[in-house]
Design a protein around this motif. Structure first.
Motif, mmCIF file in Angstrom:
data_model
loop_
_atom_site.group_PDB
_atom_site.id
_atom_site.type_symbol
_atom_site.label_atom_id
_atom_site.label_comp_id
_atom_site.label_asym_id
_atom_site.label_seq_id
_atom_site.Cartn_x
_atom_site.Cartn_y
_atom_site.Cartn_z
ATOM 1 N N GLU A 1 -1.981 -19.653 9.853
ATOM 2 C CA GLU A 1 -3.846 -19.761 10.602
ATOM 3 C C GLU A 1 -3.851 -19.988 11.504
ATOM 4 O O GLU A 1 -3.281 -20.827 12.318
ATOM 5 C CB GLU A 1 -4.289 -20.114 9.389
ATOM 6 N N TYR A 2 -4.957 -19.351 12.442
ATOM 7 C CA TYR A 2 -4.705 -20.430 13.596
ATOM 8 C C TYR A 2 -6.640 -20.103 14.494
ATOM 9 O O TYR A 2 -7.271 -19.207 12.853
ATOM 10 C CB TYR A 2 -4.597 -18.743 14.746
ATOM 11 N N ASN A 3 -7.403 -21.394 14.138
ATOM 12 C CA ASN A 3 -8.658 -21.378 14.961
ATOM 13 C C ASN A 3 -9.125 -20.932 15.581
ATOM 14 O O ASN A 3 -8.573 -20.862 16.791
ATOM 15 C CB ASN A 3 -8.577 -23.479 15.026
ATOM 16 N N VAL A 4 -10.144 -19.754 15.498
ATOM 17 C CA VAL A 4 -10.829 -18.988 17.021
ATOM 18 C C VAL A 4 -11.848 -20.007 17.875
ATOM 19 O O VAL A 4 -12.348 -20.558 16.486
ATOM 20 C CB VAL A 4 -11.544 -17.982 16.084
ATOM 21 N N THR A 5 -11.366 -20.082 18.585
ATOM 22 C CA THR A 5 -12.974 -20.703 19.577
ATOM 23 C C THR A 5 -12.850 -20.199 20.513
ATOM 24 O O THR A 5 -13.800 -20.835 21.320
ATOM 25 C CB THR A 5 -11.997 -22.561 19.754
ATOM 26 N N SER A 6 -12.469 -18.989 20.576
ATOM 27 C CA SER A 6 -13.100 -18.441 22.000
ATOM 28 C C SER A 6 -12.713 -17.089 21.836
ATOM 29 O O SER A 6 -12.454 -16.463 21.158
ATOM 30 C CB SER A 6 -12.605 -18.746 23.272
ATOM 31 N N THR B 1 -5.269 -15.292 10.443
ATOM 32 C CA THR B 1 -3.770 -15.318 10.098
ATOM 33 C C THR B 1 -3.111 -14.498 10.219
ATOM 34 O O THR B 1 -3.533 -12.801 10.893
ATOM 35 C CB THR B 1 -3.910 -14.957 8.508
ATOM 36 N N TYR B 2 -1.588 -14.726 11.492
ATOM 37 C CA TYR B 2 -1.269 -13.975 11.795
ATOM 38 C C TYR B 2 0.547 -14.881 12.017
ATOM 39 O O TYR B 2 0.597 -15.427 11.736
ATOM 40 C CB TYR B 2 -1.394 -13.556 13.312
ATOM 41 N N ASN B 3 1.547 -13.397 10.910
ATOM 42 C CA ASN B 3 2.444 -13.629 10.961
ATOM 43 C C ASN B 3 2.528 -15.152 9.615
ATOM 44 O O ASN B 3 3.182 -15.870 10.341
ATOM 45 C CB ASN B 3 3.288 -13.999 12.326
#
Length: 125
Positions: free
Chosen positions: A17-22, A12-14
Motif C-alpha cells: 500500500e502507498y499513500n497518495v499525496t500528489s 496498492t501495487y504488488n
C-alpha cells in the motif's frame, strides 16, 4: 473514456500500500470526457498540467481543508467558473491561495452534514 474520477487516499501495487499525496504532471491531461473530480484530503500538491485540456470538467470536490499546492497551468483549459466544492469554512482560504484564486464559483460543504444525510436517507426514507 471516464466522466468522473476520485483520487484515492491509498493505492496498492504488488501487494504494497502507498499513500497518495500528489497528482503527477499530465496525469489526466486531455481527458476531454472528464466532468467530475473528487480529490481526497491527503493530496497536498497537484502538478503542472495535471488536468491540462480537460475543458469539460464541471466540478472539483476537494476534501483538504488546506488548499493543495497548484501551479498556473495545473488546470489549463478548465473554465474558471466551474464549481469548486471545499470543506465548510475554507472557501476564503481557497479564494486567496495561489492559483486557486482564479476560480470564481466556490461552495462549502460540511462532510458531517453530508454523512448524516446519507445515514438518514438509508434508514428513514
Amino acid at each position: 473514456n471516464f466522466t468522473s474520477i476520485t483520487i484515492p487516499t491509498l493505492v496498492t501495487y504488488n501487494g504494497t500500500e502507498y499513500n497518495v499525496t500528489s497528482i503527477d504532471e499530465y496525469a489526466f491531461s486531455t481527458c476531454t470526457k472528464l466532468r467530475f473530480v473528487k480529490i481526497n484530503a491527503s493530496i497536498t500538491e497537484i502538478a503542472k498540467n495535471a488536468f491540462n485540456g480537460c475543458e469539460n470538467i464541471l466540478s472539483i470536490t476537494i476534501e483538504n481543508k488546506l488548499p493543495p499546492m497548484i501551479y498556473k497551468d495545473t488546470f489549463n483549459g478548465v473554465a474558471n467558473t466551474i464549481q469548486i466544492i471545499v470543506p465548510h469554512k475554507t472557501s476564503k482560504l481557497y479564494k486567496s491561495a495561489n492559483h486557486w484564486n482564479r476560480f470564481t464559483n466556490y461552495e462549502e460543504v460540511s462532510y458531517i452534514k453530508t454523512l448524516w444525510n446519507k445515514i438518514k436517507s438509508f434508514f428513514f426514507e
